[in-house]
Design a protein around this motif. Structure first.
Motif, short mmCIF file in Angstrom:
data_model
loop_
_atom_site.label_atom_id
_atom_site.label_comp_id
_atom_site.label_asym_id
_atom_site.label_seq_id
_atom_site.Cartn_x
_atom_site.Cartn_y
_atom_site.Cartn_z
N GLN A 31 -5.09 10.56 3.75
CA GLN A 31 -5.43 9.53 2.79
C GLN A 31 -6.62 9.93 1.92
O GLN A 31 -7.61 10.46 2.40
N GLY A 32 -6.47 9.72 0.62
CA GLY A 32 -7.60 9.93 -0.28
C GLY A 32 -7.72 11.33 -0.81
O GLY A 32 -8.48 11.58 -1.73
N LEU A 33 -7.00 12.30 -0.26
CA LEU A 33 -7.12 13.69 -0.75
C LEU A 33 -5.90 14.06 -1.58
O LEU A 33 -4.78 13.88 -1.13
N PRO A 34 -6.10 14.60 -2.81
CA PRO A 34 -4.93 15.08 -3.55
C PRO A 34 -4.27 16.22 -2.77
O PRO A 34 -4.98 17.02 -2.16
N ASN A 79 -5.73 19.55 -0.26
CA ASN A 79 -5.64 19.44 1.18
C ASN A 79 -5.12 20.75 1.75
O ASN A 79 -3.93 21.03 1.72
N VAL A 107 1.05 6.83 2.87
CA VAL A 107 0.52 8.20 2.96
C VAL A 107 0.30 8.48 4.44
O VAL A 107 -0.24 7.64 5.16
N GLU A 159 0.86 -1.20 0.00
CA GLU A 159 0.00 0.00 0.00
C GLU A 159 0.89 1.23 0.00
O GLU A 159 1.92 1.25 0.67
#
Ligand code: MAN
Ligand code: CA
Length: 219
Positions: A68-71, A75, A63, A60
């Motif tokens: 996690q999950g945000l460009p 952010n 990050v 994985e």
């Protein structure tokens, strides 16, 4: 003679049952106790190393938690930290430049501790602080190093050394020079002057390595 596609079919069939007597041109001969795993290994050059069952799970991506999950660009917390960090760094560089502690040339930061030592000691102190000896790779960098040489009015060793072939000089990592600024008739040591100093006019001279010259590092 069996065709290649027939062989592939036979090989595919062999995935289902242990095979004993496959004998196909181009494929290594199989021994009696051949297993499914062994057959797959034999077919690796044709089917690829991971086909179809041994595909390795990729790790994985690492990050930081909470991001996690945000460009990164979306952010705001991260962007604010980055903008603040850049501003602070630039102010710090300004302060150090103002009182002559550092000189910048493109991405390079140049600095001296004002000490006159041998080539190996100069190199060592630069490396101990995470840099290396100042190595002018173009006119702009040569000028930036010259400013420090002028400030101390002292010749400085450069991060350049003579190669195995006498009369030829190279960077510390062994690659050939792509910029030079030799004084007239230099280099003239022909194997007896393995280091390089910068004169107070910015020109270079090949020189013995055991003299006391100004330490200038690049970071
Ligand atoms: C002169 C020149 C230089 C040489 C030094 C050595 O200055 O010949 O090239 O390196 O002497 O002392
Ligand atoms: Ca010389």
């Amino acid at each position: 003679m069996m065709s290649y596609s027939f062989c592939m079919l036979t090989a595919a069939a062999a995935l289902l049952v242990p095979c004993h007597a496959l004998n196909c041109p181009g494929l290594p001969e199989l021994s009696d106790n051949t297993t499914l795993g062994g057959l797959l290994r034999l077919l690796e050059p044709i089917l690829g190393p991971t086909w179809p069952f041994r595909r390795e799970k990729l790790p994985e991506p690492q990050v930081p938690m909470g991001l996690q999950g945000l460009p990164i660009s979306r952010n705001t917390e991260f962007s604010d930290v980055l903008v603040n960090f850049r501003q602070r760094l630039s102010r710090l560089e300004g302060a150090l430049t103002l009182n002559g502690k550092i000189t910048k040339a493109g991405e390079k930061i140049l600095a001296s501790n004002g000490k006159k030592v041998t080539f190996s000691s100069a190199l060592e102190s630069c490396e101990q602080t995470g840099g290396t000896l100042a190595t002018p790779m173009n006119k702009e960098e040569n000028k930036a190093i010259l400013r420090i040489v002028e400030q101390y009015n002292t010749n400085a060793y450069l991060g350049i050394k003579e190669s195995e072939t006498s009369g030829q000089f190279e960077y510390m990592n062994g690659t050939p020079l792509n910029y030079t600024n030799w004084y007239q008739y230099e280099p003239n040591g022909k194997g007896t002057e393995k280091c390089v100093e910068m004169y107070t006019n910015g020109n270079w001279n090949d020189r013995k390595c055991n003299l006391y010259r100004l330490t200038i590092c690049e970071f």
